[in-house]
Design an enzyme around this catalytic site. Structure first.
Site, PDB file in Angstrom:
ATOM      1  N   GLU A 102       0.895  -1.217  -0.060  1.00 42.58           N
ATOM      2  CA  GLU A 102      -0.093  -0.120   0.117  1.00 42.58           C
ATOM      3  C   GLU A 102       0.989   1.205  -0.090  1.00 42.58           C
ATOM      4  O   GLU A 102       1.857   1.277   0.582  1.00 42.58           O
ATOM      5  CB  GLU A 102      -0.776   0.110   1.196  1.00 42.58           C
ATOM      6  CG  GLU A 102      -1.673   1.364   1.250  1.00 42.58           C
ATOM      7  CD  GLU A 102      -2.601   1.416   2.842  1.00 42.58           C
ATOM      8  OE1 GLU A 102      -2.975   2.236   3.053  1.00 42.58           O
ATOM      9  OE2 GLU A 102      -3.127   0.243   3.144  1.00 42.58           O
ATOM     10  N   GLU A 157      -2.803  10.969   2.766  1.00 44.83           N
ATOM     11  CA  GLU A 157      -3.831  10.802   3.532  1.00 44.83           C
ATOM     12  C   GLU A 157      -4.162  11.811   4.578  1.00 44.83           C
ATOM     13  O   GLU A 157      -3.026  12.218   5.072  1.00 44.83           O
ATOM     14  CB  GLU A 157      -3.487   9.197   3.993  1.00 44.83           C
ATOM     15  CG  GLU A 157      -4.545   8.567   5.038  1.00 44.83           C
ATOM     16  CD  GLU A 157      -4.247   7.211   5.686  1.00 44.83           C
ATOM     17  OE1 GLU A 157      -5.077   6.491   5.881  1.00 44.83           O
ATOM     18  OE2 GLU A 157      -3.079   6.989   5.476  1.00 44.83           O
TER      19      GLU A 157
END
Length: 187
Positions: free
Chosen positions: A63, A68
């Protein structure tokens, strides 16, 4: 007796969110990944621009969180499989207050990933947030698999609440993550 299952609880759902996913449509190995967007940093919101590897189950597929945000923090994360079968995180955090807080969030910014056969570098507005060498990112399960030497697909989402998003509190709705563009450049 009231159900604890979210689908059976309310007659009306107060919030919805969305995720755009390129899985099965297009994926890339290496290149420059760029998104120009404006994110809201209100309580409980959790916008993200990220990738997952095509092969394997999470976190063994790898990932990359190019962007984010939650709870006042802008994160640049990379995860592979750790020896304990849990994610092994390579994370860097920048508090949005350091960048300018709500004034910073009121503007568009460019998040970028430069990914090649040697390293992954994650930026916001040309500020390097995180760099990891691919040699450090192999899965620690004895297979010697490096999930960052395979194609990844893109995810773009604005989640709300939950463990990382936190309490929605006084956040005003409707809300949005404004995306001007997402581009991938390859040689």
């Amino acid at each position: 007796m009231r159900s604890h299952h979210w689908r059976k609880k309310p007659q009306n759902i107060e919030y919805t969110s969305a995720c755009l996913i390129t899985k099965g449509l297009h994926s890339w190995q290496y290149g420059k990944f760029e998104m120009r967007a404006q994110i809201d940093i209100s309580s409980g919101l959790w916008p993200a621009f990220w990738t997952l590897g095509n092969s394997g189950h999470w976190p063994a597929n790898g990932e990359i969180d190019i962007m984010e945000y939650y709870k006042g923090k802008l994160l640049a994360n990379i995860a592979s499989l750790g020896a304990n079968k849990k994610p092994k995180w390579f994370s860097k955090t920048k508090f949005t207050e350091e960048l300018g807080g709500k004034e910073w969030a009121s503007k568009f910014h460019i998040w970028r990933m430069d990914w090649d056969s040697e390293a992954i570098r994650l930026y916001v507005d040309d500020i390097l947030l995180n760099k990891a060498n691919l040699s450090e990112l192999k899965n620690d399960d004895g297979t010697d698999i490096n999930p960052f030497k395979q194609k990844h697909y893109i995810l773009l989402n604005l989640a709300m609440g939950g463990l990382n998003g936190g309490e929605i509190g006084d956040t005003k709705f409707p809300n949005q993550m404004k995306v001007d563009y997402v581009r991938v450049y390859q040689k």
